[in-house]
Design an enzyme around this catalytic site. Sequence first.
Site, mmCIF file in Angstrom:
data_model
loop_
_atom_site.group_PDB
_atom_site.id
_atom_site.type_symbol
_atom_site.label_atom_id
_atom_site.label_comp_id
_atom_site.label_asym_id
_atom_site.label_seq_id
_atom_site.Cartn_x
_atom_site.Cartn_y
_atom_site.Cartn_z
ATOM 1 N N THR A 241 0.838 -1.193 0.000
ATOM 2 C CA THR A 241 0.000 0.000 0.000
ATOM 3 C C THR A 241 0.873 1.243 0.000
ATOM 4 O O THR A 241 2.069 1.183 0.285
ATOM 5 C CB THR A 241 -0.921 0.053 1.239
ATOM 6 O OG1 THR A 241 -0.120 0.270 2.411
ATOM 7 C CG2 THR A 241 -1.723 -1.230 1.393
ATOM 8 N N LEU B 43 2.692 -1.292 5.098
ATOM 9 C CA LEU B 43 2.128 -0.001 5.493
ATOM 10 C C LEU B 43 3.270 0.994 5.672
ATOM 11 O O LEU B 43 4.226 0.725 6.403
ATOM 12 C CB LEU B 43 1.348 -0.159 6.803
ATOM 13 C CG LEU B 43 0.753 1.115 7.412
ATOM 14 C CD1 LEU B 43 -0.274 1.743 6.482
ATOM 15 C CD2 LEU B 43 0.119 0.808 8.771
ATOM 16 N N ILE C 68 6.565 -2.847 7.714
ATOM 17 C CA ILE C 68 6.571 -1.392 7.786
ATOM 18 C C ILE C 68 7.452 -0.855 6.659
ATOM 19 O O ILE C 68 8.623 -1.224 6.546
ATOM 20 C CB ILE C 68 7.117 -0.905 9.147
ATOM 21 C CG1 ILE C 68 6.253 -1.437 10.301
ATOM 22 C CG2 ILE C 68 7.170 0.621 9.169
ATOM 23 C CD1 ILE C 68 4.822 -0.972 10.303
ATOM 24 N N LYS C 69 6.876 0.003 5.826
ATOM 25 C CA LYS C 69 7.632 0.566 4.705
ATOM 26 C C LYS C 69 8.424 1.794 5.168
ATOM 27 O O LYS C 69 7.858 2.751 5.681
ATOM 28 C CB LYS C 69 6.689 0.965 3.565
ATOM 29 C CG LYS C 69 6.123 -0.224 2.803
ATOM 30 C CD LYS C 69 5.163 0.206 1.707
ATOM 31 C CE LYS C 69 5.859 0.643 0.446
ATOM 32 N NZ LYS C 69 4.892 0.862 -0.667
ATOM 33 N N ILE C 70 9.735 1.732 4.958
ATOM 34 C CA ILE C 70 10.638 2.826 5.315
ATOM 35 C C ILE C 70 11.473 3.156 4.085
ATOM 36 O O ILE C 70 12.031 2.257 3.455
ATOM 37 C CB ILE C 70 11.561 2.428 6.483
ATOM 38 C CG1 ILE C 70 10.729 2.089 7.730
ATOM 39 C CG2 ILE C 70 12.551 3.540 6.797
ATOM 40 C CD1 ILE C 70 11.554 1.584 8.910
#
Length: 370
Positions: free
Chosen positions: A44, A108, A139-141
């Site tokens: 996403t 996310l 977790i998107k970083i």
Amino acid sequence: MNDRLKALADAGVSIWLDDLSRERLDSGNLSKLIAEDSVVGVTTNPTIFASALSKGEAYDVQLKDLAADSATVPDAIKAVTTTDVRNACDVMAATASATGGVDGRVSLEVSPKLALDTDGTIAEARELWSTVDRPNLLIKIPATKQGIPAIRTAISEGISVNVTLIFGLGQYENVIEAYLSGLEQAAEAGHDLSRIHSVASFFVSRVDTEYDKRLDAIGTDEAKALRSKAAIANARLAYELYEKSFAGDRWAALEAKGAHVQRPLWASTGVKDPNLPDTLYVTELVVPHTVNTMPEKTLLAFADHGEVKGDRVTTMYDDAHRTMDALAGLGIDYDEVIDTLESEGVDKFMKSWDELTDSVEHSLHEVSGS
């Protein structure tokens, strides 16, 4: 089960959908894609959520409750997105269990406003991980200079990460190092490495867009012959780097403790140039131990007429090196291209967040009648 997508999955490519909405969840569409189209993950971003909020009434009940509680726009964004992602994680739970957590993942993003803020990124990664509270979350970083230490810290704390906005090989080296050192710190802290997962999202089509713009400006026959070849060559060399990095004594020591490789994920795989085959960035990047996250349009195109021609990466390293050498020979500076793409990527990242903010703010006003 669609035969073309099954063939892609059988070739070692994990098919993830680059889209999510409450309507897709509530209608059972995501479950159908898992059952019939070999989809084993979801990614996403803020643009995806902004689009989802603009369609239909699926979010109205939650938004009315949030408006009644006088929720701020940032709090409403967090509530809406974490709810969708948590529910998608639950839909994907069986896939995660069947694959030992390798697939069945839902991503996310931290707020793009934190792309240049290491401490802020770390704090939000912790908060999102805790709020969604699902083991198959990623977790998107972003792989910015400030994002790299945040990635390392998140991994060291047992948070699984999807590293995004990778365009160049230098960036990718830093990402791999952050992952390996994060795992080493996690092991020292007593974390179970088998529960930590990560993918490295290497952007594809945008590389061609930037290179082709420069090639068109050069305008020679040699330049024209290299159009739309940079992105695939660049991605192939990223896989070569992946193979070299996840080998040797350092990796063997981590693997012995249960660590998983950080798989390359091909992102931005919808073609930008209408003259190109619509499945180009899928067919030409087939290789085991990768993820291809596709917008639905690309997924459906591959389901209809996509072809699996075997390993199109490890067999093409020499060709990829020649392509990048030829581009450099025309005077196109690789580092300058990558710096431009990273800068533009962060800007687009932030603009998409502004779109989501505007969308949520508008929706809150609409459902509250104010």
